[in-house]
Design an enzyme around this catalytic site. Structure first.
Site, PDB file in Angstrom:
ATOM      1  N   ASP A  24      -5.614   2.463   9.218  1.00 39.39           N
ATOM      2  CA  ASP A  24      -5.733   1.084   8.749  1.00 39.39           C
ATOM      3  C   ASP A  24      -6.184   0.232   9.924  1.00 39.39           C
ATOM      4  O   ASP A  24      -6.092   0.642  11.086  1.00 39.39           O
ATOM      5  CB  ASP A  24      -4.387   0.578   8.210  1.00 39.39           C
ATOM      6  CG  ASP A  24      -4.487  -0.856   7.697  1.00 39.39           C
ATOM      7  OD1 ASP A  24      -5.391  -1.133   6.885  1.00 39.39           O
ATOM      8  OD2 ASP A  24      -3.694  -1.710   8.133  1.00 39.39           O
ATOM      9  N   CYS A  87      -6.760   1.219   4.512  1.00 36.84           N
ATOM     10  CA  CYS A  87      -7.374  -0.113   4.563  1.00 36.84           C
ATOM     11  C   CYS A  87      -8.366  -0.267   3.406  1.00 36.84           C
ATOM     12  O   CYS A  87      -9.303   0.525   3.278  1.00 36.84           O
ATOM     13  CB  CYS A  87      -8.094  -0.268   5.901  1.00 36.84           C
ATOM     14  SG  CYS A  87      -8.895  -1.855   6.096  1.00 36.84           S
ATOM     15  N   THR A  89     -10.568  -2.647   3.005  1.00 35.60           N
ATOM     16  CA  THR A  89     -11.900  -3.041   3.488  1.00 35.60           C
ATOM     17  C   THR A  89     -12.664  -1.796   3.954  1.00 35.60           C
ATOM     18  O   THR A  89     -13.839  -1.605   3.606  1.00 35.60           O
ATOM     19  CB  THR A  89     -11.771  -4.058   4.638  1.00 35.60           C
ATOM     20  OG1 THR A  89     -10.906  -5.112   4.232  1.00 35.60           O
ATOM     21  CG2 THR A  89     -13.117  -4.628   5.010  1.00 35.60           C
ATOM     22  N   HIS A 202      -1.933  -5.788   2.461  1.00 28.14           N
ATOM     23  CA  HIS A 202      -0.837  -6.737   2.662  1.00 28.14           C
ATOM     24  C   HIS A 202      -0.289  -7.327   1.363  1.00 28.14           C
ATOM     25  O   HIS A 202       0.807  -7.878   1.354  1.00 28.14           O
ATOM     26  CB  HIS A 202      -1.312  -7.907   3.534  1.00 28.14           C
ATOM     27  CG  HIS A 202      -1.556  -7.541   4.964  1.00 28.14           C
ATOM     28  ND1 HIS A 202      -2.457  -6.573   5.343  1.00 28.14           N
ATOM     29  CD2 HIS A 202      -1.020  -8.028   6.116  1.00 28.14           C
ATOM     30  CE1 HIS A 202      -2.468  -6.480   6.668  1.00 28.14           C
ATOM     31  NE2 HIS A 202      -1.605  -7.347   7.154  1.00 28.14           N
TER      32      HIS A 202
HETATM   33  N1  DGL Z   1      -6.087  -3.762   5.960  1.00 26.12           N
HETATM   34  C1  DGL Z   1      -7.012  -4.755   5.471  1.00 26.12           C
HETATM   35  C2  DGL Z   1      -7.375  -4.441   4.022  1.00 26.12           C
HETATM   36  O1  DGL Z   1      -6.637  -3.805   3.300  1.00 26.12           O
HETATM   37  C3  DGL Z   1      -6.423  -6.153   5.594  1.00 26.12           C
HETATM   38  C4  DGL Z   1      -6.335  -6.656   7.020  1.00 26.12           C
HETATM   39  C5  DGL Z   1      -7.678  -6.795   7.704  1.00 26.12           C
HETATM   40  O2  DGL Z   1      -8.476  -7.678   7.318  1.00 26.12           O
HETATM   41  O3  DGL Z   1      -7.975  -5.983   8.571  1.00 26.12           O
HETATM   42  O4  DGL Z   1      -8.426  -4.807   3.590  1.00 26.12           O
END
Ligand code: DGL
Length: 278
Positions: A24, A87, A89, A202
């Site tokens: 992540d 993650c 993203t 989150h």
């Molecule tokens: N871990 C990221 C997501 O799930 C959120 C935090 C970030 O922007 O790095 O997209």
């Protein structure tokens, strides 16, 4: 019915527990690890939070892909059997590159989340919330259409949810939390979505506040779905006496900040994290 012929491989007991790599941008992926630990208590895990480069959610797809490849290669060097890209993203923009570069199975969170939402919606109107990068990539929108063509999808970036969750500002009775959540979710309420994908690591911490702003809407957290898919691949532990897994945590910045909030995301204490350069 045909009889199946050919060599039969006897089942052999694995010599060690499966080793799952989880990656992540920072601490958020611990919500995905939490679901993995519940589904696979015997698995060993190696978690890497790229805390030196967080956030990924506001960076370009090219940059996130470069970072993702570096962190994934570090975990590969530690001998993982499979990688979970926790993650959202990175799952949205870097999965094809990661799957091409790594010789182990790579799971993202976008497709499992989209499949769960497509199965859950009754009226065919689904909301997606995530970082600006995730929403701009169109990955959830495409995965939802692939899972169930014709769905109406309303996507909205909610960048302030990440710092709120890390600060521990998640109480639905808190006026700041309520105000921010209502403001971001107003277009989804207006569009009358009946299902909402929590498309960011989150957001499960804000689940109560989100539910209060969108009463009656089914909230989909992809962590549980991806954990079930990994469990299906790895199968049952070899026996009831198989010991609980061993968990190591790596971060690319000094561990203090990660350790200060990790327990809240994982749902159990995190005692130590090792600093690594990737
Ligand atoms: N871990 C990221 C997501 O799930 C959120 C935090 C970030 O922007 O790095 O997209």
């Amino acid at each position: 019915m045909h009889a199946v012929s050919g060599p039969v491989t006897p089942p052999t007991a694995p010599r060690r527990a499966p080793r799952i790599g989880i990656f992540d941008s920072g601490v958020g992926g611990l919500t995905v690890q939490r679901a993995l630990l519940a589904a696979l208590p015997h698995a060993d895990t190696l978690y890497l939070g790229d805390t030196a480069r967080v956030p990924y959610g506001t960076k370009s797809a090219e940059t996130v892909t470069q970072y993702s490849l570096r962190t994934a290669r570090f975990l590969l060097g530690e001998g993982i059997d499979l990688l979970v890209v926790a993650c959202n993203t990175a799952s949205a923009v870097a999965l094809p590159a990661l799957r091409q570069a790594l010789p182990v199975p790579v799971f993202g969170v976008v497709e499992p989340g989209a499949r769960a939402a497509a199965a859950a919606t009754r009226g065919g109107r689904v909301g997606v919330i995530g970082t600006p990068g995730t929403v701009a990539s169109g990955a959830y929108q495409a995965a939802l259409q692939a899972a169930r063509p014709g769905l109406e999808v309303v996507a909205r970036a909610c960048p302030l949810f990440v710092p709120l969750a890390e600060e521990g500002w998640t109480d639905p009775a808190d006026e700041v939390v309520r105000g921010v959540v209502r403001r971001y979710l107003a277009p989804l309420a207006a569009a009358a979505v009946d299902t909402l994908v929590l498309g960011c690591t989150h957001y499960p911490l804000l689940e109560e506040a989100i539910a209060a702003a969108l009463p009656g809407v089914v909230l989909v957290d992809s962590a549980r779905t991806v954990a079930a898919e990994v469990a299906a691949l790895l199968g049952e532990p070899p026996g009831p006496a198989w010991p609980a897994g061993v968990h190591r945590f790596f971060v690319t910045d000094a561990p203090a900040r990660f350790l200060a909030v990790a327990g809240r995301f994982l749902g159990r204490p995190v005692e130590a994290a090792e600093h690594v350069d990737v």
